[in-house]
Write a protein that holds these residues in place. Structure first.
Motif, PDB file in Angstrom:
ATOM      1  N   THR A   1     -11.203 -16.673  -6.566  1.00 46.07           N
ATOM      2  CA  THR A   1     -12.275 -17.057  -7.485  1.00 46.07           C
ATOM      3  C   THR A   1     -12.141 -16.225  -8.758  1.00 46.07           C
ATOM      4  O   THR A   1     -11.320 -15.317  -8.814  1.00 46.07           O
ATOM      5  CB  THR A   1     -13.660 -16.825  -6.847  1.00 46.07           C
ATOM      6  N   SER A   2     -12.961 -16.514  -9.753  1.00 44.44           N
ATOM      7  CA  SER A   2     -12.680 -15.851 -11.027  1.00 44.44           C
ATOM      8  C   SER A   2     -13.906 -15.383 -11.812  1.00 44.44           C
ATOM      9  O   SER A   2     -13.746 -14.723 -12.835  1.00 44.44           O
ATOM     10  CB  SER A   2     -11.867 -16.795 -11.912  1.00 44.44           C
TER      11      SER A   2
ATOM     12  N   HIS B   1       0.823  -1.208   0.000  1.00 42.45           N
ATOM     13  CA  HIS B   1       0.000   0.000   0.000  1.00 42.45           C
ATOM     14  C   HIS B   1       0.852   1.251   0.000  1.00 42.45           C
ATOM     15  O   HIS B   1       0.395   2.339  -0.314  1.00 42.45           O
ATOM     16  CB  HIS B   1      -0.963  -0.016   1.184  1.00 42.45           C
TER      17      HIS B   1
ATOM     18  N   HIS C   1     -12.166 -12.956  -3.094  1.00 42.44           N
ATOM     19  CA  HIS C   1     -12.100 -12.431  -4.459  1.00 42.44           C
ATOM     20  C   HIS C   1     -10.919 -13.002  -5.237  1.00 42.44           C
ATOM     21  O   HIS C   1     -11.049 -13.459  -6.365  1.00 42.44           O
ATOM     22  CB  HIS C   1     -12.023 -10.908  -4.452  1.00 42.44           C
ATOM     23  N   GLY C   2      -9.761 -12.964  -4.608  1.00 43.49           N
ATOM     24  CA  GLY C   2      -8.550 -13.406  -5.294  1.00 43.49           C
ATOM     25  C   GLY C   2      -8.491 -14.907  -5.536  1.00 43.49           C
ATOM     26  O   GLY C   2      -7.647 -15.388  -6.291  1.00 43.49           O
TER      27      GLY C   2
ATOM     28  N   PRO D   1      -0.666  -3.975  -4.624  1.00 46.51           N
ATOM     29  CA  PRO D   1      -1.177  -4.659  -3.422  1.00 46.51           C
ATOM     30  C   PRO D   1      -2.063  -5.874  -3.734  1.00 46.51           C
ATOM     31  O   PRO D   1      -1.942  -6.903  -3.067  1.00 46.51           O
ATOM     32  CB  PRO D   1      -1.995  -3.587  -2.713  1.00 46.51           C
ATOM     33  N   HIS D   2      -2.934  -5.744  -4.764  1.00 42.15           N
ATOM     34  CA  HIS D   2      -3.841  -6.877  -4.995  1.00 42.15           C
ATOM     35  C   HIS D   2      -3.076  -8.098  -5.503  1.00 42.15           C
ATOM     36  O   HIS D   2      -3.474  -9.226  -5.265  1.00 42.15           O
ATOM     37  CB  HIS D   2      -4.971  -6.481  -5.938  1.00 42.15           C
ATOM     38  N   ARG D   3      -1.935  -7.869  -6.163  1.00 40.92           N
ATOM     39  CA  ARG D   3      -1.136  -9.009  -6.620  1.00 40.92           C
ATOM     40  C   ARG D   3      -0.445  -9.695  -5.441  1.00 40.92           C
ATOM     41  O   ARG D   3      -0.357 -10.916  -5.377  1.00 40.92           O
ATOM     42  CB  ARG D   3      -0.077  -8.558  -7.624  1.00 40.92           C
TER      43      ARG D   3
ATOM     44  N   VAL E   1     -16.002 -11.045   0.175  1.00 45.26           N
ATOM     45  CA  VAL E   1     -15.039 -10.242  -0.590  1.00 45.26           C
ATOM     46  C   VAL E   1     -13.626 -10.801  -0.419  1.00 45.26           C
ATOM     47  O   VAL E   1     -12.809 -10.764  -1.345  1.00 45.26           O
ATOM     48  CB  VAL E   1     -15.086  -8.755  -0.152  1.00 45.26           C
ATOM     49  N   GLY E   2     -13.357 -11.354   0.761  1.00 43.48           N
ATOM     50  CA  GLY E   2     -12.031 -11.911   1.025  1.00 43.48           C
ATOM     51  C   GLY E   2     -11.641 -13.012   0.052  1.00 43.48           C
ATOM     52  O   GLY E   2     -10.458 -13.276  -0.152  1.00 43.48           O
TER      53      GLY E   2
ATOM     54  N   ALA F   1      -8.184  -3.725  -2.255  1.00 48.43           N
ATOM     55  CA  ALA F   1      -6.966  -4.254  -2.879  1.00 48.43           C
ATOM     56  C   ALA F   1      -6.357  -5.365  -2.025  1.00 48.43           C
ATOM     57  O   ALA F   1      -5.839  -6.346  -2.541  1.00 48.43           O
ATOM     58  CB  ALA F   1      -5.957  -3.134  -3.099  1.00 48.43           C
TER      59      ALA F   1
ATOM     60  N   ARG G   1     -19.844 -11.784  -7.400  1.00 49.78           N
ATOM     61  CA  ARG G   1     -18.449 -11.516  -7.052  1.00 49.78           C
ATOM     62  C   ARG G   1     -17.979 -10.149  -7.558  1.00 49.78           C
ATOM     63  O   ARG G   1     -17.473  -9.354  -6.760  1.00 49.78           O
ATOM     64  CB  ARG G   1     -17.579 -12.640  -7.606  1.00 49.78           C
TER      65      ARG G   1
ATOM     66  N   ALA H   1      -1.595  -9.696  -2.474  1.00 49.45           N
ATOM     67  CA  ALA H   1      -2.671 -10.402  -1.766  1.00 49.45           C
ATOM     68  C   ALA H   1      -2.919 -11.759  -2.415  1.00 49.45           C
ATOM     69  O   ALA H   1      -3.083 -12.774  -1.739  1.00 49.45           O
ATOM     70  CB  ALA H   1      -3.942  -9.563  -1.777  1.00 49.45           C
ATOM     71  N   ARG H   2      -2.905 -11.766  -3.740  1.00 49.02           N
ATOM     72  CA  ARG H   2      -3.178 -13.014  -4.447  1.00 49.02           C
ATOM     73  C   ARG H   2      -2.062 -14.030  -4.287  1.00 49.02           C
ATOM     74  O   ARG H   2      -2.284 -15.226  -4.451  1.00 49.02           O
ATOM     75  CB  ARG H   2      -3.414 -12.731  -5.929  1.00 49.02           C
TER      76      ARG H   2
ATOM     77  N   ILE I   1      -3.995  -8.954   5.279  1.00 46.33           N
ATOM     78  CA  ILE I   1      -3.734  -8.008   6.370  1.00 46.33           C
ATOM     79  C   ILE I   1      -5.031  -7.624   7.078  1.00 46.33           C
ATOM     80  O   ILE I   1      -6.086  -7.521   6.444  1.00 46.33           O
ATOM     81  CB  ILE I   1      -3.009  -6.738   5.839  1.00 46.33           C
TER      82      ILE I   1
END
Ligand SMILES: Nc1ncnc2c1ncn2[C@@H]1O[C@H](COP(=O)(O)OP(=O)(O)OP(=O)(O)O)[C@@H](O)[C@H]1O
Ligand SMILES: [Mg+2]
Lengths: 251, 323
Positions: free
Chosen positions: A105-106, A50, A102-103, A70-72, A99-100, B192, B176, A74-75, A80
Motif C-alpha cells: 500500500t502507499s 538482515h 505496508h509494502g 531488507p525492506h526492498r 503492518v504486513g 523491515a 498506515r 520484502a517488497r 519471513i
C-alpha cells in the motif's frame, strides 16, 4: 525463483554460513535442517537481507538482491516468520497483521494526517485483507486483543498471518512448529500443505524431521555452516554424512 | 470510546472559555502551557509511539522561533513567518536526523542533547541571530486584517495550534504510517521484513515532532516579542520529556495533561519560592528538584503515566455503577 550462490558469512572469524549454494524452484517446498548452530537462521538472514553476505550472490526472481535493503527484498515478495516471536507491542492483533500490508500500500503521512479519500480506501482494503489472513490462521476471535498478550503458539500464527497478508512469492519459515502442541502443530502442517497446493514457494527450517519430511519436496542439510546433503527426503535421511552430523551432536 | 466522547467536547469548551475568565497573568501561564503541550505531543509521538529518544526538542522549538522572528524582522508578513517556523524546524530535523538516527537509546539521547548545545552556542555567536542578546522588537502576530493585540489572542492562537497538532497526531497514529512507526518501535528487523523503510520512517517522525515544536516556537516569538539563546535552555528539552512521561508516553492526551500538571506545579512552586523570606536560590533549586522528584514518583508509582492511570480507574468504576 531463489538462487543462492557461494554465500558466506562469519562472526568473529568463525563461519556461520560457508560457501552455501542453494536453488529453490518456483512452487517448491524446500526444508532446511541441521543441528543447533548449523547456520540455518543465519542463512535466512542473508537471504532476507538482515545480514550482509561477505561473499557470494543471491538472486530472487531473476534479479540480484544481495545489495538490497531488507525492506526492498520484502517488497519484491519475500516474507519471513522469525524463529523468535516478534509481535509488535502496543498494537492489536489486527493492527499487527495490517503492518504486513505496508509494502503493498502507499498512503503516506500527508494522506493520513488529512484523512484523504485515498487513505480511507487503503485502510478499508488493508483491514479486510488482514481479517482474511487472521481467519486463515484461525486467529479471528483474537483480532482486537493486544498482540503481546497472546500465548506463544498464537504469536507464531500471528506472524504467519502478517507474512501471508503481503502475498509473498517466497515464504521463509524459521522453526514455525517449535513450542507448538500436537494439535497446533497439525494445524500448521495443514496450512503449509494448503499454501503449497496454492503454488507458494516455501523455505522451511525445522528441527522436527518428521514434520519436514511430510511437507518438503526436498531437504537441504546444513552442518557447521556448510551444505552436507541436498535431495529428496527419503534419500537425505539415509545419508551417512547426515547421520554422522546428527549423531555427533547428540554424543 | 465513551471517555473520548465526553472528554473531547468538554476539553474544547473549557479551552474556549478559559481565556474569557482568566486574568492576564494566569492567561500568560495558559499560553505557555499550550505551547509546552504542543511540543510534548511531538515528544510523545516520537518517544511513546515510535520509540526514538530526543533530548533536543528545545532545539527545534528554537529553530522555529528564530525562523519566524528573522522573517518578521525582515519585513515579511508574520503569517508567513509562522508557517515557515514548522517547515524550517522539520527541514533542520531532516538534516541532523540523517546522521543522528543511526544511533539508538541513550546514544541518541546524548547526541540530540549535544545537537541542542551546539545550536545554542552558534546562536550565541552568530551576528544574524543577534548573539547572546538575541532578536528584539519582533512585531506582533497579524494575518489579513487581524492583529494579535493582547494575551487573549495568543491564547486562542496557541490552543488552536495545539488542537491541530493533536488532530494530526491522532490521524497519523491510526493509519498506515502510524502502524509502521509503532511497529519499528518494537522491532526494526521485523518492521523491515514487512516492507517498512525503517530509516526513512524514523526521519519522518523526527521531522514531524520537530514541526510541532517549530510551530510552538513560532507562536512563542510573536508572543514574547524577543528570542535569545537563553529562551531555549537544555532544561526545557528535559521538561518536555518529564511532561510526556508524567502524562503517559504514547497517549496524546497524556502530553496535554502532563504539560498542564508540570506547568502548574512549577508555577505554584515559583510563587512559593518568591515569597518574602525565601533565599534567592530557592526558585532555581525548587524547579530542578521538582522535575527530578515528579519524574521519580511517576516512574515508581504510575509507570504508565497519569492518563492511562485515570483511564483504568474510570473503566474500573463504570461496571460497578451499572451493577
Ligand atoms: N549476530 C551474531 N553474532 C555472533 N554470532 C552469531 C550471530 N548470529 C549467529 N551467530 C553464530 O552463528 C552460528 C550459527 O547460528 P544460527 O543461529 O544461524 O544457527 P541455527 O542453525 O539457526 O541454530 P538453531 O537451530 O539453534 O536455531 C552459531 O554458532 C551462532 O552462535
Ligand atoms: Mg535458528
Amino acid at each position: 525463483m531463489l538462487a543462492v550462490q557461494g554465500v558466506s558469512r562469519s562472526f568473529g572469524g568463525v563461519y556461520a554460513v560457508r560457501d552455501v549454494t542453494l536453488d529453490v524452484a518456483d512452487g517448491e517446498v524446500c526444508g532446511v535442517i541441521g543441528p543447533n548452530g548449523a547456520g540455518k537462521s543465519t542463512l535466512f538472514n542473508l537471504i532476507t537481507g538482515h545480514l550482509a553476505a561477505e561473499r557470494g550472490e543471491i538472486s530472487f526472481l531473476g534479479r540480484r538482491v544481495d545489495r538490497l535493503a531488507p525492506h526492498r527484498r520484502a517488497r519484491l515478495g519475500m516474507s519471513i516468520v522469525f524463529q523468535a516471536a516478534r509481535v509488535f507491542r502496543g498494537m492489536t492483533v489486527r493492527e499487527n497483521v495490517m503492518v504486513g500490508l505496508h509494502g503493498r500500500t502507499s498512503a503516506g503521512f500527508v494522506a493520513a494526517a488529512l484523512r484523504l479519500p485515498r487513505h480511507r480506501r487503503d485502510e478499508r482494503e488493508i483491514a479486510a485483507r488482514a481479517d482474511a489472513a487472521l481467519d486463515r490462521v484461525g486467529l479471528s476471535e483474537w483480532a482486537d486483543r493486544p498482540a503481546d498478550q497472546l500465548p506463544i503458539g498464537q504469536q507464531r500464527a500471528l506472524q504467519l498471518a502478517r507474512a501471508l497478508c503481503a502475498r509473498p512469492r517466497l515464504l521463509l519459515l524459521d522453526e514455525p512448529a517449535s513450542g507448538l502442541r500436537g494439535q497446533e502443530r497439525e494445524r500448521l502442517a495443514e496450512l503449509v500443505e494448503e499454501l503449497r497446493a496454492g503454488g507458494l514457494t516455501i523455505l522451511l527450517v525445522e528441527h522436527d524431521v518428521a514434520f519436514v519430511t511430510r511437507l518438503a519436496d526436498r531437504i537441504v542439510v546444513l552442518d557447521l555452516g556448510r551444505v552436507i546433503a541436498d535431495g529428496p527426503p527419503a534419500e537425505v535421511r539415509n545419508d551417512p554424512l547426515v547421520l554422522a552430523a546428527y549423531l555427533g551432536q547428540s554424543a | 470510546m465513551m471517555l473520548g466522547r465526553v472528554a473531547v467536547p468538554l476539553a474544547a469548551a473549557v479551552t474556549l472559555a478559559l481565556p474569557a475568565v482568566l486574568d492576564d497573568s494566569a492567561l500568560a501561564v495558559y499560553v505557555l502551557l499550550g505551547l509546552a503541550a504542543m511540543v510534548t505531543v511531538g515528544v510523545s509521538l516520537l518517544m511513546g509511539y515510535a520509540g526514538q529518544v530526543s533530548l533536543g526538542q528545545g532545539a527545534f522549538y528554537g529553530v522555529g522561533a528564530y525562523t519566524a522572528a528573522l522573517l518578521a524582522l525582515n519585513g515579511l508578513p508574520p503569517l508567513l513567518g509562522l508557517l515557515a517556523a514548522p517547515v524550517a524546524a522539520a527541514a533542520f530535523a531532516l538534516v541532523v536526523g540523517l546522521p543522528l538516527l543511526r544511533l539508538r537509546g541513550h546514544h541518541l539521547a546524548f547526541a540530540t542533547l549535544a545537537m541542542q548545545l551546539i545550536l545554542l552556542s552558534l546562536a550565541g555567536q552568530l551576528d544574524f541571530t543577534g548573539g547572546d542578546i538575541g532578536l528584539q522588537a519582533i512585531p506582533p502576530f497579524s494575518a489579513w486584517s487581524f492583529e494579535a493585540g493582547g494575551v487573549t489572542a495568543y491564547a486562542y492562537l496557541t490552543w488552536a495550534g495545539l488542537a491541530l497538532v493533536m488532530l494530526v497526531t491522532r490521524n497519523v497514529i491510526a493509519s498506515r504510517p502510524g502502524r509502521a512507526l509503532r511497529a519499528l518501535a518494537t522491532s526494526e528487523t521485523a518492521a523491515a521484513s514487512s516492507g517498512i523503510p525503517v530509516g526513512r520512517y524514523k526521519l519522518a517522525v523526527l521531522a514531524l515532532s520537530a514541526a510541532f515544536a517549530g510551530l510552538a516556537g513560532g507562536i512563542y516569538c510573536f508572543y514574547t516579542g524577543y528570542v535569545a539563546p537563553g529562551s531555549f535552555p537544555v532544561l526545557i528539552s528535559i521538561q518536555y520529556i518529564v511532561m510526556a512521561v508524567v502524562g503517559g508516553l504514547g497517549t496524546i492526551w497524556g502530553a496535554v495533561v502532563g504539560a498542564a500538571a508540570i506547568t502548574l506545579l512549577v508555577q505554584g512552586l515559583d510563587r512559593l519560592a518568591n515569597l518574602p523570606g525565601m533565599p534567592s536560590y530557592a526558585p532555581g533549586v525548587l524547579s530542578y528538584a521538582v522535575y527530578a522528584l515528579v519524574l521519580i514518583a511517576v516512574v515508581l508509582f504510575l509507570p504508565n503515566g497519569l492518563v492511562p492511570a485515570i483511564r483504568r480507574l474510570l473503566s474500573r468504576e463504570r461496571p460497578a455503577k451499572t451493577r
